[in-house]
Scaffold this motif. Structure first.
Motif, mmCIF file in Angstrom:
data_model
loop_
_atom_site.group_PDB
_atom_site.id
_atom_site.type_symbol
_atom_site.label_atom_id
_atom_site.label_comp_id
_atom_site.label_asym_id
_atom_site.label_seq_id
_atom_site.Cartn_x
_atom_site.Cartn_y
_atom_site.Cartn_z
ATOM 1 N N GLU A 17 0.824 -14.685 -17.651
ATOM 2 C CA GLU A 17 1.254 -14.883 -19.041
ATOM 3 C C GLU A 17 1.416 -13.560 -19.782
ATOM 4 O O GLU A 17 2.338 -13.393 -20.588
ATOM 5 N N PHE A 18 0.539 -12.596 -19.492
ATOM 6 C CA PHE A 18 0.567 -11.326 -20.223
ATOM 7 C C PHE A 18 1.109 -10.176 -19.375
ATOM 8 O O PHE A 18 1.000 -9.016 -19.768
ATOM 9 N N ASN A 19 1.713 -10.540 -18.234
ATOM 10 C CA ASN A 19 2.413 -9.567 -17.389
ATOM 11 C C ASN A 19 1.515 -8.385 -17.032
ATOM 12 O O ASN A 19 1.878 -7.217 -17.224
ATOM 13 N N LEU A 20 0.347 -8.697 -16.498
ATOM 14 C CA LEU A 20 -0.603 -7.673 -16.083
ATOM 15 C C LEU A 20 -0.421 -7.393 -14.595
ATOM 16 O O LEU A 20 0.013 -8.264 -13.846
ATOM 17 N N ASP A 21 -0.754 -6.198 -14.168
ATOM 18 C CA ASP A 21 -0.554 -5.861 -12.756
ATOM 19 C C ASP A 21 -1.847 -5.643 -11.990
ATOM 20 O O ASP A 21 -1.821 -5.196 -10.847
ATOM 21 N N GLN A 22 -2.981 -5.974 -12.609
ATOM 22 C CA GLN A 22 -4.258 -5.823 -11.933
ATOM 23 C C GLN A 22 -5.160 -7.018 -12.243
ATOM 24 O O GLN A 22 -5.018 -7.657 -13.296
ATOM 25 N N PRO A 23 -6.099 -7.329 -11.344
ATOM 26 C CA PRO A 23 -7.075 -8.390 -11.628
ATOM 27 C C PRO A 23 -7.918 -8.047 -12.850
ATOM 28 O O PRO A 23 -8.014 -6.880 -13.257
ATOM 29 N N ILE A 24 -8.527 -9.070 -13.417
ATOM 30 C CA ILE A 24 -9.401 -8.886 -14.585
ATOM 31 C C ILE A 24 -10.836 -8.811 -14.088
ATOM 32 O O ILE A 24 -11.351 -9.769 -13.502
ATOM 33 N N ASP A 25 -11.471 -7.679 -14.295
ATOM 34 C CA ASP A 25 -12.846 -7.501 -13.823
ATOM 35 C C ASP A 25 -13.789 -8.485 -14.505
ATOM 36 O O ASP A 25 -13.781 -8.622 -15.729
ATOM 37 N N SER A 26 -14.582 -9.163 -13.697
ATOM 38 C CA SER A 26 -15.670 -10.029 -14.190
ATOM 39 C C SER A 26 -15.177 -11.112 -15.141
ATOM 40 O O SER A 26 -15.868 -11.484 -16.093
ATOM 41 N N TYR A 27 -13.978 -11.658 -14.873
ATOM 42 C CA TYR A 27 -13.465 -12.692 -15.772
ATOM 43 C C TYR A 27 -14.287 -13.971 -15.682
ATOM 44 O O TYR A 27 -14.626 -14.442 -14.594
ATOM 45 N N GLN A 28 -14.589 -14.550 -16.841
ATOM 46 C CA GLN A 28 -15.258 -15.843 -16.939
ATOM 47 C C GLN A 28 -14.666 -16.629 -18.094
ATOM 48 O O GLN A 28 -14.471 -16.078 -19.183
ATOM 49 N N LEU A 29 -14.373 -17.890 -17.851
ATOM 50 C CA LEU A 29 -13.903 -18.728 -18.947
ATOM 51 C C LEU A 29 -15.065 -19.047 -19.889
ATOM 52 O O LEU A 29 -16.229 -18.923 -19.521
ATOM 53 N N SER A 30 -14.738 -19.471 -21.104
ATOM 54 C CA SER A 30 -15.787 -19.805 -22.068
ATOM 55 C C SER A 30 -15.305 -20.876 -23.041
ATOM 56 O O SER A 30 -14.185 -20.809 -23.549
#
Length: 221
Positions: A17-30
């Motif tokens: 959705e935000f056109n990022l090129d790297q994983p998100i470190d330590s992502y957690q939903l909330s």
């Protein structure tokens, strides 16, 4: 005023959705994101967009005490270009705060009742935010605040203020690395077209930031 929100999308959807090129470190939903927590944001570092975590509650670089952050979770968009705490941040330190709904409390005769508010045309969106870096000796703290505006016709019956949610085609422009005068950023925010919203009542369970599960968003029929 905006003091709670949600982010329930999976990581891959956010990256796309935000056109990022790297994983998100330590992502957690909330289900219940609150001030003082580290929250997912996107900035532009001058070369590319980067997703990472900033603490919600702005601590300006010049602050003597980081506790000021508890009082600076929101910034009024109408005056941010004039206020010492936000003026310099409006030039380049602009960020996207990633979310998919937010909570607001409507006053009734007996109590304040929480509502969950979403966009009608898309799930993921970005609040307009500002960020700063605070240094105390060897310690560095990266924090942010969420910009707000007067409530629109939909929100005014719930609360007199609301967060600024950027139109999809304006997200990259907001975090562009090109330096702007504070007044330019102000006029950009004032020129934004509004979104369409929907809302439903949720349990008082969400009132406590300690509660963070699907019961926070359960509709009250």
């Amino acid at each position: 005023m905006c003091g709670r929100y949600t982010l329930l999308a999976d990581e891959l959807k956010i990256i796309k959705e935000f056109n990022l090129d790297q994983p998100i470190d330590s992502y957690q939903l909330s289900y219940n994101i609150a001030p003082g927590q580290n929250i997912l944001t996107v900035i532009h570092d001058g070369r590319k967009k980067r997703a990472g975590y900033l603490r919600w509650g702005l601590v300006p670089s010049w602050a003597k005490d980081e506790k000021i952050g508890y009082k600076m979770i929101n910034a009024r968009s109408e005056t941010a270009h004039e206020k010492p705490s936000f003026k310099k941040l409006m030039t380049r330190k602009r960020c996207l705060i990633i979310a998919d709904s937010f909570y607001e409390w409507i006053k009734t005769d007996k109590q304040k009742q929480p509502k969950r508010i979403q966009l009608t045309d898309r799930q993921l969106f970005a609040f307009a935010g500002l960020w700063d870096k605070w240094v105390d000796g060897d310690r560095e703290l990266f924090t942010c605040t969420m910009l707000t505006k007067d409530a629109n016709s939909f929100m005014k019956d719930i609360h007199h203020r609301m967060p600024i949610i950027l139109p999809k085609d304006k997200e990259d422009e907001w975090i562009s690395p090109i330096q702007q005068q504070p007044e330019e950023a102000y006029h950009f925010l004032q020129s934004l077209e509004d979104n369409e919203y929907k809302a439903y009542t949720v349990p008082n369970y969400v009132n406590s930031a300690k509660n963070n599960d699907e019961n926070c968003i359960a509709p009250i029929v």
